[in-house]
Design a protein around this motif. Structure first.
Motif, PDB file in Angstrom:
ATOM      1  N   GLU A  54       0.800  -1.271  -0.056  1.00 39.34           N
ATOM      2  CA  GLU A  54      -0.064   0.035   0.052  1.00 39.34           C
ATOM      3  C   GLU A  54       0.981   1.344  -0.014  1.00 39.34           C
ATOM      4  OE1 GLU A  54      -4.008  -1.856   2.374  1.00 39.34           O
ATOM      5  OE2 GLU A  54      -2.341  -0.643   3.376  1.00 39.34           O
ATOM      6  N   HIS A  94      -5.720  -2.369  -3.731  1.00 35.40           N
ATOM      7  CA  HIS A  94      -4.858  -1.893  -2.801  1.00 35.40           C
ATOM      8  C   HIS A  94      -5.442  -0.112  -2.761  1.00 35.40           C
ATOM      9  CE1 HIS A  94      -2.352  -5.040  -1.536  1.00 35.40           C
ATOM     10  NE2 HIS A  94      -1.806  -5.368  -2.770  1.00 35.40           N
ATOM     11  N   ILE A 101      -6.347   1.975   0.667  1.00 40.46           N
ATOM     12  CA  ILE A 101      -5.789   3.249   0.972  1.00 40.46           C
ATOM     13  C   ILE A 101      -6.586   3.982   1.214  1.00 40.46           C
ATOM     14  CG2 ILE A 101      -4.089   4.844   0.305  1.00 40.46           C
ATOM     15  CD1 ILE A 101      -2.637   2.791  -1.379  1.00 40.46           C
TER      16      ILE A 101
END
Length: 217
Positions: free
Chosen positions: A158, A188, A192
């Motif tokens: 990430e 990912h 985030i």
């Protein structure tokens, strides 16, 4: 009764066609006064001392200069000058640097002349203009600290993807760089955004710019 003077605009761009087009538009607007042009910041600094501009429109990538890196020296010499970058660069890293340096606007050369002139009016009226309307990016210091802590807790993958996102990279470019599938990058990226409580890259950029500013001494 004193005559109201028109705002003076100075141009710095090493492309004669760009300068000529802007000069023509400024002169024909009737709202502004074109007070000079230059092909470099070094040349422009000398001319602006006598021209007394209210607003500077400057390219980012000049032949031997970087407009953003020269912004601090421009502000020191002309503290009340509004400085706007007009550029071809869509890279988020350039935008972040411009905001952090204290620019009043960041416009794209691909924008219509009507849009550019509208942005100039807004900036002269004490507004700020950035792509995606990144204008009010001030957050509570405690909240920024919390965001910084969240970023520190991101997984290694990430963190890598966040780095590329902050540079304006597209999903497919990140996937190629990390040798993973686009779907993996998308997953990912969604994670985030969820952890940082943002909905898009514009909001992410606001946060990263503010976080970077808060870390400066």
């Amino acid at each position: 009764m004193p005559v109201r003077t028109r705002p003076k605009i100075f141009l710095i761009d090493d492309h004669p066609i760009v300068r000529s087009g802007l000069e023509s538009e400024i002169k024909s607007s009737g709202e502004f006064e074109h007070c000079g042009s230059a092909s470099s910041i070094k040349e422009g600094l000398k001319a602006m001392t006598f021209a007394g501009p209210d607003l500077l429109i400057c390219d980012v990538s000049l032949q031997d200069e970087n407009g953003i890196k020269e912004l601090d020296s421009l502000k020191k010499k002309f503290p009340d000058l509004k400085i706007v970058f007009l550029t071809m660069h869509r890279d988020w890293s350039y935008l972040q640097d411009a905001i952090s340096a204290g620019a009043d606007g960041y416009l794209l050369k691909s924008d219509s002349m009507e849009s550019i002139m509208a942005s100039i009016r807004k900036i002269l009226n004490r507004g700020k203009v950035f792509p995606g309307e990144i204008t009010n990016f001030s957050y509570d210091s405690d909240w920024i600290k919390k965001v910084g802590e969240v970023i520190q807790k991101l997984t290694k993958r990430e963190a890598e993807i966040l780095h590329f996102l902050s540079k304006g990279r597209l999903n497919r470019e990140i996937a190629s760089e990390l040798n993973v599938s686009i779907r993996t990058v998308e997953a990912h990226r969604a994670s985030i955004f969820k952890k940082l409580e943002v909905e898009n890259v514009v909001e992410l950029t606001r946060i990263l710019v503010q976080l970077e500013s808060s870390e400066k001494p």
